[in-house]
Design a protein around this motif. Structure first.
Motif, PDB file in Angstrom:
ATOM      1  N   LEU A  66       0.798  -1.143  -0.002  1.00  0.00           N
ATOM      2  CA  LEU A  66      -0.059  -0.111   0.006  1.00  0.00           C
ATOM      3  C   LEU A  66       0.817   1.312  -0.174  1.00  0.00           C
ATOM      4  CD1 LEU A  66      -2.732  -1.219   2.507  1.00  0.00           C
ATOM      5  CD2 LEU A  66      -2.781  -0.855   0.286  1.00  0.00           C
ATOM      6  N   GLY A  67       1.302   1.366  -1.020  1.00  0.00           N
ATOM      7  CA  GLY A  67       2.421   2.680  -1.021  1.00  0.00           C
ATOM      8  C   GLY A  67       1.986   3.925  -1.588  1.00  0.00           C
ATOM      9  N   PHE A  68       0.852   4.042  -1.989  1.00  0.00           N
ATOM     10  CA  PHE A  68       0.387   5.371  -2.470  1.00  0.00           C
ATOM     11  C   PHE A  68      -0.566   5.859  -1.361  1.00  0.00           C
ATOM     12  CE2 PHE A  68      -2.563   7.890  -4.710  1.00  0.00           C
ATOM     13  CZ  PHE A  68      -1.844   8.818  -5.476  1.00  0.00           C
ATOM     14  N   VAL A  69      -0.203   7.125  -1.091  1.00  0.00           N
ATOM     15  CA  VAL A  69      -1.074   7.845  -0.092  1.00  0.00           C
ATOM     16  C   VAL A  69      -1.431   9.306  -0.651  1.00  0.00           C
ATOM     17  CG1 VAL A  69      -0.995   9.211   2.224  1.00  0.00           C
ATOM     18  CG2 VAL A  69       0.436   7.009   1.930  1.00  0.00           C
ATOM     19  N   SER A  70      -2.784   9.649  -0.474  1.00  0.00           N
ATOM     20  CA  SER A  70      -2.961  11.156  -1.074  1.00  0.00           C
ATOM     21  C   SER A  70      -4.179  11.666   0.086  1.00  0.00           C
ATOM     22  CB  SER A  70      -3.820  10.754  -2.313  1.00  0.00           C
ATOM     23  OG  SER A  70      -4.362  12.094  -2.833  1.00  0.00           O
ATOM     24  N   LYS A  92     -16.330   5.793   7.158  1.00  0.00           N
ATOM     25  CA  LYS A  92     -15.753   4.749   8.102  1.00  0.00           C
ATOM     26  C   LYS A  92     -16.012   3.525   7.514  1.00  0.00           C
ATOM     27  CE  LYS A  92     -17.271   7.189  12.392  1.00  0.00           C
ATOM     28  NZ  LYS A  92     -18.258   7.521  13.311  1.00  0.00           N
ATOM     29  N   ALA A  93     -16.806   3.360   6.338  1.00  0.00           N
ATOM     30  CA  ALA A  93     -17.007   1.802   5.594  1.00  0.00           C
ATOM     31  C   ALA A  93     -15.784   1.644   4.566  1.00  0.00           C
ATOM     32  CB  ALA A  93     -18.510   1.821   5.073  1.00  0.00           C
ATOM     33  N   TRP A  94     -15.197   2.661   4.295  1.00  0.00           N
ATOM     34  CA  TRP A  94     -14.077   2.593   3.268  1.00  0.00           C
ATOM     35  C   TRP A  94     -12.942   2.451   3.877  1.00  0.00           C
ATOM     36  CZ3 TRP A  94     -16.094   7.925   0.754  1.00  0.00           C
ATOM     37  CH2 TRP A  94     -17.106   7.745   0.138  1.00  0.00           C
ATOM     38  N   PRO A  95     -12.327   1.030   3.260  1.00  0.00           N
ATOM     39  CA  PRO A  95     -11.117   0.743   4.124  1.00  0.00           C
ATOM     40  C   PRO A  95     -10.016   1.458   3.624  1.00  0.00           C
ATOM     41  CG  PRO A  95     -11.840  -1.023   2.598  1.00  0.00           C
ATOM     42  CD  PRO A  95     -12.980  -0.009   2.672  1.00  0.00           C
ATOM     43  N   GLU A  96      -9.982   2.148   2.444  1.00  0.00           N
ATOM     44  CA  GLU A  96      -8.853   3.262   2.027  1.00  0.00           C
ATOM     45  C   GLU A  96      -8.572   4.096   2.604  1.00  0.00           C
ATOM     46  OE1 GLU A  96     -11.111   1.181  -1.736  1.00  0.00           O
ATOM     47  OE2 GLU A  96     -11.425   2.193   0.027  1.00  0.00           O
ATOM     48  N   VAL A  97      -9.949   4.594   3.396  1.00  0.00           N
ATOM     49  CA  VAL A  97      -9.779   5.856   4.160  1.00  0.00           C
ATOM     50  C   VAL A  97      -9.206   5.614   5.552  1.00  0.00           C
ATOM     51  CG1 VAL A  97     -10.891   7.892   5.211  1.00  0.00           C
ATOM     52  CG2 VAL A  97     -11.736   7.187   2.964  1.00  0.00           C
ATOM     53  N   VAL A  98      -7.926   6.144   5.797  1.00  0.00           N
ATOM     54  CA  VAL A  98      -7.271   5.934   7.218  1.00  0.00           C
ATOM     55  C   VAL A  98      -7.307   6.968   8.240  1.00  0.00           C
ATOM     56  CG1 VAL A  98      -5.621   4.053   6.281  1.00  0.00           C
ATOM     57  CG2 VAL A  98      -5.093   6.625   6.282  1.00  0.00           C
ATOM     58  N   LYS A 119      -3.696   4.385  -9.905  1.00  0.00           N
ATOM     59  CA  LYS A 119      -4.596   3.568 -10.483  1.00  0.00           C
ATOM     60  C   LYS A 119      -5.772   3.401  -9.490  1.00  0.00           C
ATOM     61  CE  LYS A 119      -6.323   0.164 -13.758  1.00  0.00           C
ATOM     62  NZ  LYS A 119      -6.105  -0.971 -14.672  1.00  0.00           N
ATOM     63  N   SER A 120      -5.269   2.527  -8.340  1.00  0.00           N
ATOM     64  CA  SER A 120      -6.492   2.106  -7.314  1.00  0.00           C
ATOM     65  C   SER A 120      -6.779   3.520  -6.662  1.00  0.00           C
ATOM     66  CB  SER A 120      -5.711   1.449  -6.181  1.00  0.00           C
ATOM     67  OG  SER A 120      -4.941   0.330  -6.922  1.00  0.00           O
ATOM     68  N   TYR A 121      -6.119   4.476  -6.467  1.00  0.00           N
ATOM     69  CA  TYR A 121      -6.648   5.706  -5.975  1.00  0.00           C
ATOM     70  C   TYR A 121      -7.627   6.233  -6.894  1.00  0.00           C
ATOM     71  CZ  TYR A 121      -7.140  10.521  -4.325  1.00  0.00           C
ATOM     72  OH  TYR A 121      -7.700  11.673  -3.667  1.00  0.00           O
ATOM     73  N   ASP A 122      -7.480   6.321  -8.279  1.00  0.00           N
ATOM     74  CA  ASP A 122      -8.531   6.947  -9.119  1.00  0.00           C
ATOM     75  C   ASP A 122      -9.876   6.104  -9.234  1.00  0.00           C
ATOM     76  OD1 ASP A 122      -9.039   8.415 -11.392  1.00  0.00           O
ATOM     77  OD2 ASP A 122      -8.931   6.527 -12.649  1.00  0.00           O
ATOM     78  N   ASN A 123      -9.595   4.725  -8.942  1.00  0.00           N
ATOM     79  CA  ASN A 123     -10.731   4.072  -8.881  1.00  0.00           C
ATOM     80  C   ASN A 123     -11.489   4.538  -7.420  1.00  0.00           C
ATOM     81  OD1 ASN A 123     -10.581   2.410 -11.189  1.00  0.00           O
ATOM     82  ND2 ASN A 123      -9.310   0.911 -10.246  1.00  0.00           N
ATOM     83  N   ARG A 126     -13.069   7.998  -8.326  1.00  0.00           N
ATOM     84  CA  ARG A 126     -14.353   7.880  -9.072  1.00  0.00           C
ATOM     85  C   ARG A 126     -15.349   7.083  -8.419  1.00  0.00           C
ATOM     86  NH1 ARG A 126     -13.368   5.428 -13.607  1.00  0.00           N
ATOM     87  NH2 ARG A 126     -11.332   4.607 -13.071  1.00  0.00           N
ATOM     88  N   ASN A 127     -15.307   5.895  -8.013  1.00  0.00           N
ATOM     89  CA  ASN A 127     -16.265   4.870  -7.537  1.00  0.00           C
ATOM     90  C   ASN A 127     -16.684   5.020  -6.188  1.00  0.00           C
ATOM     91  OD1 ASN A 127     -16.222   3.535 -10.237  1.00  0.00           O
ATOM     92  ND2 ASN A 127     -14.420   2.672  -9.688  1.00  0.00           N
ATOM     93  N   LYS A 128     -16.108   5.695  -5.470  1.00  0.00           N
ATOM     94  CA  LYS A 128     -16.844   5.848  -4.180  1.00  0.00           C
ATOM     95  C   LYS A 128     -16.937   7.240  -3.716  1.00  0.00           C
ATOM     96  CE  LYS A 128     -14.997   1.465  -2.257  1.00  0.00           C
ATOM     97  NZ  LYS A 128     -14.027   0.863  -1.365  1.00  0.00           N
ATOM     98  N   LEU A 129     -15.774   7.991  -3.601  1.00  0.00           N
ATOM     99  CA  LEU A 129     -15.713   9.416  -3.234  1.00  0.00           C
ATOM    100  C   LEU A 129     -16.744  10.386  -4.082  1.00  0.00           C
ATOM    101  CD1 LEU A 129     -14.873  10.942  -0.862  1.00  0.00           C
ATOM    102  CD2 LEU A 129     -12.708  11.443  -2.155  1.00  0.00           C
ATOM    103  N   LEU A 130     -16.553  10.506  -5.456  1.00  0.00           N
ATOM    104  CA  LEU A 130     -17.288  11.186  -6.315  1.00  0.00           C
ATOM    105  C   LEU A 130     -18.602  10.613  -6.779  1.00  0.00           C
ATOM    106  CD1 LEU A 130     -14.310  12.610  -8.441  1.00  0.00           C
ATOM    107  CD2 LEU A 130     -15.747  13.982  -6.790  1.00  0.00           C
ATOM    108  N   ASN A 131     -18.708   9.322  -6.577  1.00  0.00           N
ATOM    109  CA  ASN A 131     -19.785   8.636  -6.708  1.00  0.00           C
ATOM    110  C   ASN A 131     -21.129   8.916  -5.617  1.00  0.00           C
ATOM    111  OD1 ASN A 131     -21.384   6.956  -8.423  1.00  0.00           O
ATOM    112  ND2 ASN A 131     -21.120   5.406  -7.014  1.00  0.00           N
ATOM    113  N   SER A 132     -20.608   9.580  -4.746  1.00  0.00           N
ATOM    114  CA  SER A 132     -21.620  10.197  -3.523  1.00  0.00           C
ATOM    115  C   SER A 132     -22.145  11.545  -3.886  1.00  0.00           C
ATOM    116  CB  SER A 132     -20.834  10.301  -2.346  1.00  0.00           C
ATOM    117  OG  SER A 132     -21.819  10.779  -1.196  1.00  0.00           O
ATOM    118  N   GLU A 133     -23.549  11.720  -3.970  1.00  0.00           N
ATOM    119  CA  GLU A 133     -24.190  12.673  -4.038  1.00  0.00           C
ATOM    120  C   GLU A 133     -23.837  13.789  -3.105  1.00  0.00           C
ATOM    121  OE1 GLU A 133     -28.484  11.661  -4.890  1.00  0.00           O
ATOM    122  OE2 GLU A 133     -28.080  10.617  -6.612  1.00  0.00           O
TER     123      GLU A 133
END
Length: 157
Positions: A66-70, A92-98, A119-123, A126-133
């Motif tokens: 897990l070498g990418f941090v943003s 709290k449900a997204w494991p990528e969020v520490v 690439k994983s961050y982009d996913n 797009r699919n979680k953070l920006l997908n939320s209204e």
């Protein structure tokens, strides 16, 4: 939470635990300058009072791929109480969020995201953070080098 009055013995124990929580009670007591039974009682009190939230292992993120941090600075569409509570629940449900912190200023949240690569961050973006209204804008800051990373607090006696 009410602030607990810590004495120098409590602070010595907390410093030892922050450095290495895997030590035995005997070793914690020795390094704290006290005998085992009083040390054990103090640790128990620190746990029961909530000062010690948990004793855990810190995993080297790069060693597990897990070498990418943003840091994502998130602005909600409408920063209402309901929307904030819902966004809190999502993160709290997204494991990528520490780390997720509600902040003041031009944005509503600062979210530390750890993934395998860009690439994983982009996913995730797009699919979680920006997908939320709930979210109207995200500004990302990619970490190029970590200078200091510690879970220890600056405790003083």
């Amino acid at each position: 939470m009410e602030k607990l009055a810590l004495d120098s013995g409590d602070i010595r124990i907390l410093k030892v635990l922050q450095d290495d929580a895997s030590l035995s009670i005997a070793e914690i007591a020795k390094q704290s300058g006290m005998s085992q039974t009083p040390c054990w009682r103090r640790i128990k009190k620190l746990k029961e009072s909530g000062v010690l939230k948990q004793i855990t292992a810190i995993v080297d993120r790069e060693a597990v791929g897990l070498g990418f941090v943003s840091y994502a600075f998130v602005k909600l569409t409408v920063p209402s109480r309901t929307n904030m509570e819902e966004f809190d629940r999502l993160t709290k449900a997204w494991p990528e969020v520490v780390i997720c912190e509600r902040i003041t200023g031009a944005v509503d949240y600062m979210v530390k995201v750890v993934t395998e690569d860009i690439k994983s961050y982009d996913n995730f973006l797009r699919n979680k953070l920006l997908n939320s209204e709930l979210v109207s804008d995200v500004q990302s800051r990619i970490v190029v080098s970590t200078v200091k990373d510690t879970a220890s607090l600056p405790l003083t006696e």
